[in-house]
Design a protein around this motif. Structure first.
Motif, PDB file in Angstrom:
ATOM      1  N   VAL A  43       0.821  -1.218   0.000  1.00 18.57           N
ATOM      2  CA  VAL A  43       0.000   0.000   0.000  1.00 18.57           C
ATOM      3  C   VAL A  43       0.854   1.267   0.000  1.00 18.57           C
ATOM      4  N   PRO A  44       1.786   1.466   0.952  1.00 16.22           N
ATOM      5  CA  PRO A  44       2.574   2.706   0.930  1.00 16.22           C
ATOM      6  C   PRO A  44       3.459   2.848  -0.302  1.00 16.22           C
ATOM      7  N   ALA A  64       1.167   8.262   7.503  1.00 18.41           N
ATOM      8  CA  ALA A  64       0.348   7.320   6.721  1.00 18.41           C
ATOM      9  C   ALA A  64       1.122   6.034   6.449  1.00 18.41           C
ATOM     10  N   SER A 111      -3.890  -2.855   5.940  1.00 15.68           N
ATOM     11  CA  SER A 111      -2.792  -1.915   5.676  1.00 15.68           C
ATOM     12  C   SER A 111      -3.329  -0.643   5.018  1.00 15.68           C
ATOM     13  N   TRP A 112      -4.287  -0.792   4.097  1.00 15.57           N
ATOM     14  CA  TRP A 112      -4.883   0.378   3.432  1.00 15.57           C
ATOM     15  C   TRP A 112      -5.663   1.230   4.442  1.00 15.57           C
ATOM     16  N   GLY A 151      -4.980   1.404   7.557  1.00 14.17           N
ATOM     17  CA  GLY A 151      -3.932   2.055   8.328  1.00 14.17           C
ATOM     18  C   GLY A 151      -3.398   3.300   7.638  1.00 14.17           C
ATOM     19  N   TYR A 152      -3.285   3.238   6.305  1.00 13.89           N
ATOM     20  CA  TYR A 152      -2.802   4.398   5.550  1.00 13.89           C
ATOM     21  C   TYR A 152      -3.763   5.580   5.712  1.00 13.89           C
ATOM     22  N   GLN A 153      -5.061   5.300   5.645  1.00 15.00           N
ATOM     23  CA  GLN A 153      -6.055   6.373   5.804  1.00 15.00           C
ATOM     24  C   GLN A 153      -6.046   6.914   7.243  1.00 15.00           C
ATOM     25  N   GLY A 197      -0.444  -3.465   8.545  1.00 11.77           N
ATOM     26  CA  GLY A 197      -0.167  -4.606   7.676  1.00 11.77           C
ATOM     27  C   GLY A 197       0.516  -5.737   8.422  1.00 11.77           C
ATOM     28  N   SER A 232       0.327   2.374   8.115  1.00  9.77           N
ATOM     29  CA  SER A 232       0.027   1.351   7.109  1.00  9.77           C
ATOM     30  C   SER A 232       0.902   0.114   7.317  1.00  9.77           C
TER      31      SER A 232
END
Length: 454
Positions: A392-393, A407, A439-440, A442-444, A415, A411
């Motif tokens: 994702v990152p 982010a 993981s996505w 987590g990014y948000q 993950g 992420s």
């Protein structure tokens, strides 16, 4: 099989690779030369070295083993790799070439402004590629067992040659040997495959007959979760895989990077029919196998003659070597360029890189004695942690700008939690997809945290 003739050819190949390493090393003066071949690779060298990164023991021996057990479903792993190459050719490869970095982990420094994140990403990438490298070592042991050769000295000498020529010549040596090795693989196994089909009573229609008797193979190992994992993990990992990215970083132009990925996808998928065919044939012919041995060589021995077997062994050696040297070079690239080794007191960075390559190869060789001996299992398990934490990152870093460090941090943490939690407590969707989704999320969450800190 004539052991003297085999060992003669085996030794000759090792010496040949060694001298290629010496020849390639003549013009290597910097780490860019050593790890990226001066960023000047043309279309066909990139195609051949991309194929070589995947056409190793995992693809030939591992796919044959799976086809022996589950029939044509054994193609799933190669299908995943080919899908990954196709995605790369449709935009990701060109983007990687345009980023002007040396490792994928470096993007965490250039896009997220975090050296510590770069090191974490590099460690995860190193762990994954070491797992895949170890799978090649396991594959070579499976090959020797299939030949009833249980000689540790031969095994260790073979890997010493691989490590030494990669250490000496870097990516330039790898690309030159990869080109020769892929041609050997195509000519040897293509010829044996066609010969086997022509000598069948039903000629070319024998391949269709194999498909029609799929019911003779086990279905116990085929589940929705394993099917998704075996296809999706190689495909997704190819988008962030350092040994593939290294080839695109080294390509002369973005167009060459994109076209080489598409060409590699087509060739790799076509070549996968060979181990599928021989794995299914071995099961149908009730070929006797030694414990831990791949059926590829035993079935070729029953279908052809002594000389074909020797050439097939040489082809498999070329396949294993072509993947192993690529991985070894890529792992060394991560270690040498993402971490500081000034404490060693060695001022010449090229010398440090070569020492790193040597030590990495030795560690992988030792580790091969303690891991499970299931080749495809090692490969899929190795992919999983990097895909769960880094996919994702890294995808955001390919196409985004003004990215936030928080982010990426959250992420990666989410993950990693998903990678561990969903292995212990399975849910309705495959654990690999669940970890990527977490993981996505987590990014948000990380982006949200950053906005509140401003």
């Amino acid at each position: 099989m004539n052991p003297t003739l085999f060992l003669t050819i085996f030794s000759a190949l090792g010496i040949f690779y060694f001298f290629i390493g010496l020849y390639a090393a003549k013009n290597i003066k910097t780490n860019t030369d050593y790890f990226l071949a001066g960023r000047d690779l043309g279309l066909w060298p990139v195609i051949f070295t991309l194929i070589a990164t995947q056409l190793g023991g995992g693809m030939l021996l591992g796919t044959t083993e799976k086809a022996y057990t589950i029939g044509y479903w054994g193609i799933l792993y190669t299908l995943g790799m080919s899908l990954g190459f196709l995605l790369l050719g449709l935009g990701f490869a060109a983007k990687l070439r345009s980023l002007n970095v040396a490792t994928t982990a470096e993007l965490f420094q250039t896009k997220y402004n975090s050296i510590n994140l770069k090191k974490v990403a590099s460690l995860l990438s190193i762990a994954t590629m070491c797992g895949i490298l170890i799978a090649q070592v396991v594959a070579s042991r499976s090959l020797l067992l299939g030949l009833n050769i249980n000689n540790e000295i031969i095994f260790l000498i073979f890997w010493a040659f691989v490590i030494i020529y990669t250490m000496i010549g870097g990516l330039k040596a790898v690309v030159v040997t990869d080109t020769a090795q892929v041609w050997v693989i195509i000519l040897v196994f293509g010829s044996i495959f066609i010969y086997s089909l022509l000598t069948e009573v039903a000629s070319f229609f024998s391949l269709s007959s194999l498909i029609n008797i799929q019911n003779n193979f086990s279905h116990n190992e085929i589940s929705t979760s394993s099917l998704i994992a075996t296809i999706s993990l190689p495909a997704l990992f190819s988008l962030i895989e350092q040994d593939l990215a290294q080839r695109f970083f080294a390509a002369r132009t973005q167009r060459i990077a994109a076209l080489s990925a598409i060409g590699s996808s087509i060739i790799l998928l076509a070549l996968s029919l060979i181990p599928i065919y021989f794995g299914m044939k071995a099961r149908l012919m009730h070929v006797p196998l030694a414990e831990g041995a791949s059926p590829l060589i035993p079935v070729i021995e029953m279908l052809t003659n002594e000389y074909a077997v020797i050439f097939a062994v040489c082809g498999i050696i070329a396949a294993i070597t072509s993947t192993a040297d690529s991985l070894l070079c890529a792992v060394s690239s991560n270690i040498a360029q993402d971490f500081d080794f000034s404490f060693l007191g060695i001022k010449n960075q090229l010398t440090v890189s070569k020492l790193v390559t040597l030590v990495t190869g030795i560690v992988a060789l030792i580790a091969s004695y303690v891991v499970p001996q299931d080749i495809i299992y090692i490969l899929i398990s190795s992919y999983e942690i990097s895909v769960s934490c880094l996919l994702v990152p890294l995808l955001y870093s390919y196409f985004g700008s003004n990215l936030k460090k928080n982010a990426a941090i959250v992420s990666i943490i989410f993950g990693l939690i998903g990678f561990i939690f969903f292995r212990l407590y399975p849910i309705l969707i495959p654990k690999e997809i669940a970890a990527i989704l977490l993981s996505w999320i987590g990014y948000q969450v990380g982006n949200h945290i950053h906005r509140h800190q401003e």
